[in-house]
Design an enzyme around this catalytic site. Sequence first.
Site, PDB file in Angstrom:
ATOM      1  N   HIS A   1       0.800  -1.224   0.000  1.00 51.80           N
ATOM      2  CA  HIS A   1       0.000   0.000   0.000  1.00 51.80           C
ATOM      3  C   HIS A   1       0.831   1.272   0.000  1.00 51.80           C
ATOM      4  CE1 HIS A   1      -4.123  -1.535   0.513  1.00 51.80           C
ATOM      5  NE2 HIS A   1      -3.573  -2.505   1.211  1.00 51.80           N
TER       6      HIS A   1
ATOM      7  N   LYS B   1      -8.938  13.399   4.941  1.00 56.28           N
ATOM      8  CA  LYS B   1      -8.058  12.228   4.890  1.00 56.28           C
ATOM      9  C   LYS B   1      -7.038  12.354   6.011  1.00 56.28           C
ATOM     10  CE  LYS B   1      -7.070  13.298   0.632  1.00 56.28           C
ATOM     11  NZ  LYS B   1      -7.150  12.122  -0.230  1.00 56.28           N
ATOM     12  N   ARG B   2      -6.260  11.292   6.202  1.00 52.86           N
ATOM     13  CA  ARG B   2      -5.199  11.330   7.197  1.00 52.86           C
ATOM     14  C   ARG B   2      -4.299  12.540   6.943  1.00 52.86           C
ATOM     15  NH1 ARG B   2      -0.335   8.368   6.752  1.00 52.86           N
ATOM     16  NH2 ARG B   2      -1.261   7.318   4.954  1.00 52.86           N
TER      17      ARG B   2
ATOM     18  N   LYS C   1       0.238  14.292   1.554  1.00 52.99           N
ATOM     19  CA  LYS C   1      -1.136  14.532   1.098  1.00 52.99           C
ATOM     20  C   LYS C   1      -1.405  16.027   0.896  1.00 52.99           C
ATOM     21  CE  LYS C   1      -2.857  10.267   3.204  1.00 52.99           C
ATOM     22  NZ  LYS C   1      -3.406   9.565   2.028  1.00 52.99           N
TER      23      LYS C   1
ATOM     24  N   THR D   1      -8.916   6.033  -1.930  1.00 55.04           N
ATOM     25  CA  THR D   1     -10.293   5.567  -2.141  1.00 55.04           C
ATOM     26  C   THR D   1     -11.279   6.688  -1.845  1.00 55.04           C
ATOM     27  OG1 THR D   1     -10.318   4.633   0.101  1.00 55.04           O
ATOM     28  CG2 THR D   1      -9.863   3.119  -1.721  1.00 55.04           C
TER      29      THR D   1
ATOM     30  N   LYS E   1     -15.019   7.827  -3.660  1.00 56.48           N
ATOM     31  CA  LYS E   1     -16.272   8.109  -2.944  1.00 56.48           C
ATOM     32  C   LYS E   1     -16.843   9.461  -3.384  1.00 56.48           C
ATOM     33  CE  LYS E   1     -14.292   5.473   0.792  1.00 56.48           C
ATOM     34  NZ  LYS E   1     -13.361   5.557   1.917  1.00 56.48           N
TER      35      LYS E   1
END
Length: 823
Positions: free
Chosen positions: A370, A561-562, A567, A669, A673
């Site tokens: 991952h 998100k985290r 990110k 993911t 969504k």
Amino acid sequence: MPQKPIVYDAPTPEPRAITVEAIQAEILEKLIYSVGKDPIVARPHDWLRATILVVRDRIMDRWMESSRETWRTSNKRVYYLSLEFLIGRLMRDAMSNVGLMQPVAEALKNLDVDLGDLINLEPDAALGNGGLGRLAACFLESMSSVEIPAYGYGIRYVHGLFRQEMSEGWQVELPEDWLAHGNPWEFERRESAYEVGFGGHVEPVTDPDGEVRQEWRPNEHLLAVAFDTPIVGWRGARVNTLRLWSAQPIDPILLDKFNSGDHIGALEESAKAEAITRVLYPADSTAAGQELRLRQEFFFSSASLQDIVRRHLQQYGDLGSLADKVAIQLNDTHPAISVAELMRILVDDNGIKWAKAWQITKGTFGYTNHTLLPEALESWPVALLERLLPRHMQIVYQINADVLAEARNKAKFSDQQIANVSLIDEHGGRRVRMGQLAFVGSHSINGVSALHTELMKQTVFADLHRLYPDRINNKTNGITPRRWLMQCNPTLTRLVSDRIGPEFLDDIDKLQQLLPHAEDPSFQKQFAEVKLKNKKKLAKLIKDRLNITVPPDAMFDVQIKRIHEYKRQLLNIIHAVALYDEIRAHPEKEWVPRVKIFAGKAAPSYWNAKLIIKLINDVARVINNDPAVRGLLKVVFLPNYNVSLAEVIVPAADLSEQISTAGMEASGTGNMKFMANGAITIGTMDGANVEMHKEVGDKNIVIFGLTTDEVDDKRARSEVPRAAIDGSPRLREALDSISTGVFSPDDPHRYRDLIGGLYDHDWFMVARDFDAYVAAQAKVDAIWRDKKKWTAMAIRNTASVGFFSSDRTIRQYAEDIWGVSTS
């Protein structure tokens, strides 16, 4: 001795009638006889428990029949090992999948109880952190939906991931108490309890036939006790099992210590055992934290493998057929120690020769990678493994010797290549590489997006790929459309069903039938009305939780998100500062009203991530309270991000921020969504964004920024980012205001080092992608002003999401890796 196979031929009970009257009677019966409450005095949590028990009872027949069917047919089973399962609330999911939503709602209404209130009262299971755990949950549901016999194996965390609260804008970690009042979904399986050992020593033992085998004699033991939760597939096609392990001591109290007056010491063994299943991801910045993490990983891996082997022997009598009847998927490196543990069980406990055992092991395991981040590919100090798992360290050495001999003698690898494929990292202290162990011990290694898989071959596993060129394959991630469209956005689901028919509920690819309607003014109007309704719901939640008023007709610009530097929440909030400056400097312009919405948790020991949360909250405080902005820009950070919060935010999003540094996001993911719910993506060509771009078309997504190759080139040349900052007045001014304390007057130097990092190295390309990001956001503004164009793009996103169903992903795993059939 092989156990006698069990044959199940019990009759299947007749299905109970699904009528409002029957459901109502069952709820009252459960309330009185199982919950022990008179309906006159029952509180909402009593009604919730009674309703869950009724729904659970309706699942039981399907659950047992699913198990019987697997035994009868001897179908191959899939076992999914994951340290996380972010399953969220289960009641609505189960009711929807077995067709109970409407009758339960009406039955409760007759009892003056609102089903929506009960759904919101159910706690989220605190069993995961983010995408990894949510993917595992989607996969379990999809395996049930496509009728694959499967078990999910994980840990029954008492507190799981922390509950996030804010104190003056700083993240505060508090224990999550989701199990405080029990879990009505689970069943304790006392018969499925296994001893798990740690420490001790290894002794050679000579068998009567003269063969010498190794026997591990741990000096510490605890019990792994199983708790089972049913996972229901769409339309009740199949019910599979999520089996979570709880750690318990062999002796709950040391009576000699207690009677001698050491009342605390008498509970030492209990505390030591229970610590293993207390918290998800204990901080590993200390030696004790590292040891606890390794204990967690071995604990659930060992218990799961013992359970798998016991079930296989019970049905088939010997382990020679294990790879033919069992597929074990390792979800990331956390369960990688399973490779050594299965070898120990086969060789030491069952007398199978090493070469045969290795063949069985490789044929049984598959490994999903991952991440390409080195820090996320786990490794453990050799000394820690030798002390805690001495036999497993011996096995790792033996596996490594075989692999390195193959690399040297067959592949003719150089010394550097030998070092690269070795399971032991010799740099800066000898460590066992768990990613390498999972790789060599599996017949299949898959990435989770096309780009990620290619980068695996070129980077972290380059030489292992050269040694075993047929093992790496791609399985792009997916989401379950049941939860992430049908359940979280029922209004949109009804609208789509009215327009193209309900067939897409069973075949999500049929959403493509929406494409011809994207330009239809009447459908656009209805689609926009659904979005506005969802935005009003989110606006109310923001007002209730944060006392911040946001205009529902503004663009809802969402990044949830985290919190991690790659990110790039930092890029997003710097843009907010630059936008704030421009709105004040040019009040005469027609600005697009925008609400920037953030949510996510930072790892407790990740200082920069926690500092970014504080920065978001500091910027929000200034912008939201400045009358000069005239409400045109709002910034919101919603604490304690979880599945239930995501189910409110995702349907309300207009713009989906998927802006990771190119080459660093494995898949994502959340992007899928948002796409399903009609949000337009602004993103880099990273992870599954690449495939989303292909599916939806260049005109229906906003792509910006450096490519993976360009990022690598800039890092390789050690290019100084200062020139990019100096060449962008908008960026320089925003960074100056942050670093000099405009948003932190109480501590003017709070963000000096964070911003300084952008000048010094800018590893995550925040500064060097900033101007491209601003230009992309200007393009977003232009599209937003053209409501017809925006809505058409949003509709095309929903219509094109079929490829990203986890049903498709699971069918590919089944065919290419597991060798099982699907419906």
